[in-house]
Design a protein around this motif. Structure first.
Motif, PDB file in Angstrom:
ATOM      1  N   LEU A  86      26.597 -34.063   3.681  1.00 60.72           N
ATOM      2  CA  LEU A  86      26.278 -34.802   4.413  1.00 60.72           C
ATOM      3  C   LEU A  86      26.124 -36.323   3.977  1.00 60.72           C
ATOM      4  O   LEU A  86      25.371 -36.667   2.991  1.00 60.72           O
ATOM      5  CB  LEU A  86      24.621 -34.102   5.209  1.00 60.72           C
ATOM      6  N   ILE A  87      26.724 -37.411   5.286  1.00 56.78           N
ATOM      7  CA  ILE A  87      26.506 -38.475   4.517  1.00 56.78           C
ATOM      8  C   ILE A  87      25.588 -39.152   5.621  1.00 56.78           C
ATOM      9  O   ILE A  87      25.239 -39.338   6.917  1.00 56.78           O
ATOM     10  CB  ILE A  87      27.639 -39.263   5.466  1.00 56.78           C
ATOM     11  N   ASP A  88      24.212 -40.166   4.542  1.00 62.57           N
ATOM     12  CA  ASP A  88      23.577 -40.445   5.307  1.00 62.57           C
ATOM     13  C   ASP A  88      23.435 -41.672   5.166  1.00 62.57           C
ATOM     14  O   ASP A  88      24.551 -42.675   4.616  1.00 62.57           O
ATOM     15  CB  ASP A  88      22.464 -40.097   4.715  1.00 62.57           C
ATOM     16  N   VAL A  89      22.535 -43.064   5.229  1.00 60.95           N
ATOM     17  CA  VAL A  89      22.449 -44.485   5.355  1.00 60.95           C
ATOM     18  C   VAL A  89      22.594 -44.681   3.855  1.00 60.95           C
ATOM     19  O   VAL A  89      23.727 -45.771   4.016  1.00 60.95           O
ATOM     20  CB  VAL A  89      20.969 -44.815   4.882  1.00 60.95           C
ATOM     21  N   SER A  90      22.422 -44.123   2.823  1.00 59.79           N
ATOM     22  CA  SER A  90      22.141 -43.797   1.389  1.00 59.79           C
ATOM     23  C   SER A  90      23.883 -43.879   0.793  1.00 59.79           C
ATOM     24  O   SER A  90      24.354 -45.181   0.473  1.00 59.79           O
ATOM     25  CB  SER A  90      21.255 -43.176   0.402  1.00 59.79           C
ATOM     26  N   LYS A  91      24.632 -43.226   1.162  1.00 63.33           N
ATOM     27  CA  LYS A  91      25.739 -43.138   0.798  1.00 63.33           C
ATOM     28  C   LYS A  91      26.787 -44.003   1.298  1.00 63.33           C
ATOM     29  O   LYS A  91      26.942 -44.500   1.008  1.00 63.33           O
ATOM     30  CB  LYS A  91      26.445 -41.878   1.662  1.00 63.33           C
ATOM     31  N   LEU A  92      26.494 -44.548   2.756  1.00 64.97           N
ATOM     32  CA  LEU A  92      27.366 -45.536   3.351  1.00 64.97           C
ATOM     33  C   LEU A  92      27.353 -46.745   2.670  1.00 64.97           C
ATOM     34  O   LEU A  92      28.135 -46.916   2.973  1.00 64.97           O
ATOM     35  CB  LEU A  92      26.901 -45.318   5.176  1.00 64.97           C
ATOM     36  N   CYS A  93      26.006 -47.329   2.591  1.00 62.01           N
ATOM     37  CA  CYS A  93      25.476 -48.221   1.598  1.00 62.01           C
ATOM     38  C   CYS A  93      26.570 -48.158   0.099  1.00 62.01           C
ATOM     39  O   CYS A  93      27.106 -49.178  -0.276  1.00 62.01           O
ATOM     40  CB  CYS A  93      23.865 -48.675   1.614  1.00 62.01           C
ATOM     41  N   ASN A  94      26.442 -47.184  -0.374  1.00 57.36           N
ATOM     42  CA  ASN A  94      27.112 -46.905  -1.920  1.00 57.36           C
ATOM     43  C   ASN A  94      28.434 -47.143  -1.372  1.00 57.36           C
ATOM     44  O   ASN A  94      29.313 -48.093  -1.761  1.00 57.36           O
ATOM     45  CB  ASN A  94      27.151 -45.414  -2.221  1.00 57.36           C
ATOM     46  N   TRP A  95      29.364 -46.482  -0.061  1.00 57.33           N
ATOM     47  CA  TRP A  95      30.754 -46.965   0.052  1.00 57.33           C
ATOM     48  C   TRP A  95      31.230 -48.446   0.738  1.00 57.33           C
ATOM     49  O   TRP A  95      31.603 -49.528  -0.094  1.00 57.33           O
ATOM     50  CB  TRP A  95      31.169 -46.286   1.672  1.00 57.33           C
ATOM     51  N   LEU A  96      30.119 -49.117   0.978  1.00 58.34           N
ATOM     52  CA  LEU A  96      29.961 -50.282   1.026  1.00 58.34           C
ATOM     53  C   LEU A  96      30.141 -51.619   0.306  1.00 58.34           C
ATOM     54  O   LEU A  96      30.812 -52.477   0.680  1.00 58.34           O
ATOM     55  CB  LEU A  96      29.222 -50.894   3.034  1.00 58.34           C
ATOM     56  N   SER A  97      28.879 -51.076  -0.640  1.00 62.38           N
ATOM     57  CA  SER A  97      28.480 -51.939  -1.913  1.00 62.38           C
ATOM     58  C   SER A  97      29.896 -51.509  -2.980  1.00 62.38           C
ATOM     59  O   SER A  97      29.555 -52.435  -4.089  1.00 62.38           O
ATOM     60  CB  SER A  97      27.479 -51.958  -2.102  1.00 62.38           C
ATOM     61  N   HIS A  98      31.164 -51.346  -2.714  1.00 61.80           N
ATOM     62  CA  HIS A  98      31.863 -50.550  -3.178  1.00 61.80           C
ATOM     63  C   HIS A  98      32.862 -52.205  -3.840  1.00 61.80           C
ATOM     64  O   HIS A  98      33.140 -53.120  -2.758  1.00 61.80           O
ATOM     65  CB  HIS A  98      33.378 -50.123  -2.662  1.00 61.80           C
ATOM     66  N   PHE A  99      33.331 -52.826  -5.211  1.00 61.25           N
ATOM     67  CA  PHE A  99      33.973 -53.210  -5.362  1.00 61.25           C
ATOM     68  C   PHE A  99      35.177 -53.447  -6.305  1.00 61.25           C
ATOM     69  O   PHE A  99      35.516 -52.634  -6.659  1.00 61.25           O
ATOM     70  CB  PHE A  99      32.942 -54.014  -6.651  1.00 61.25           C
TER      71      PHE A  99
END
Length: 297
Positions: free
Chosen positions: A36-49
């Motif tokens: 399940l996608i939660d806030v932690s996973k979404l932030c991990n995706w958004l902080s992709h470099f």
């Protein structure tokens, strides 16, 4: 419009759209996430470099470019906490109707601040960037439509996606059902070629579709619509067969083509011929296709 796949310095795909004279860039990431996608996973995706980079991540690119959209396509589902980011499949515009609560925004900034990366110098620099980024957003505020430009397409199972693409090829691009698998494979091949050559893949996809599309009924340029078209189309729907008779050059074939166009636009395969055997061959082959045929006498 342009589409690039796995190009250097980009995400899995980058789509450039021109809407009302404005260039909109859509950064696409494909996620094979099982949980399940939660806030932690979404932030991990958004902080992709970007590769070897530590001075800007995906979220920062969206902050600096108000025409940038981040799209995540995943087989998993959104948790209740991030449902505002969920969008309809094929939607490439902001989630203007979604509500992002203060609690959600605060949780995202807090999670962004504590993103773990690792112990190498590059990863430590990335971690420091995210902390500074979170601090700046907390102090200066989150740009008004930033979260509206973060989209998630959820539950994209490969089989379901394949079926949707085949259906779309038939209904929107006039590819017969029997030819949709072959056309789909040719599209995938053209995408791989465009990826390897680092070029825009949209013209390659368009060429495949043009080469495999059903040819539409051709109406005369001076054709004037008949008041009987609607009733005859309805009768064709009910009986699957109509017979048009009248004097030579009175417009029977043109009316028939106009009726056939109605079905062609719904994805039907089309043929016009004066050969009964040809009609029999046409109707007997590829029986999964929906078909409309005109027999000229």
């Amino acid at each position: 419009n342009e589409l690039y796949v796995e190009s250097v310095g980009m995400e899995d795909a980058f789509l450039k759209l021109i809407i009302d004279g404005n260039i909109r860039g859509v950064e696409v990431q494909v996620k094979r996430e099982a949980n399940l996608i939660d806030v932690s996973k979404l932030c991990n995706w958004l902080s992709h470099f970007r590769e070897f980079s530590s001075d800007s991540n995906l979220l920062q690119e969206c902050i600096e470019d108000e025409n940038r959209i981040a799209l995540f396509a995943t087989r998993s589902r959104c948790s209740d906490s991030i449902l505002p980011f969920k969008s309809k499949i094929s939607q490439l515009s902001e989630n203007v109707d979604s509500l992002y609560t203060k609690t959600l925004k605060k949780e995202i900034l807090s999670t962004l601040f504590s993103q773990p990366f690792g112990t190498s110098e590059l990863k430590r620099n990335r971690e420091a960037f995210c902390k500074q980024q979170s601090d700046r957003l907390s102090k200066d505020g989150i740009p008004e439509n930033l979260f509206q430009r973060i989209l998630i397409w959820e539950e994209l199972e490969e089989d379901l996606l394949d079926d949707k693409i085949r259906s779309l090829l038939n209904s929107a691009f006039k590819i017969s059902i029997s030819n949709s698998v072959k056309t789909y494979l040719l599209i995938l091949e053209s995408v791989r070629k465009g990826r390897d050559d680092g070029e825009d893949v949209l013209p390659l996809i368009q060429k495949v579709i043009e080469d495999n599309a059903i040819r539409s009924p051709k109406l005369d340029q001076d054709y004037i619509s008949s008041p009987f078209e609607e009733s005859l189309t309805k009768e064709t729907e009910e009986k699957s067969l109509i017979l048009l008779s009248g004097n030579s050059l009175c417009g029977k074939t043109q009316i028939a083509k106009k009726i056939a166009t109605h079905y062609f636009n719904k994805g039907y395969d089309y043929k016009l011929t004066d050969d009964v055997d040809e009609i029999n061959r046409f109707l007997s082959s590829n029986i999964e296709d929906q078909k409309i045929v005109i027999l000229e006498d």
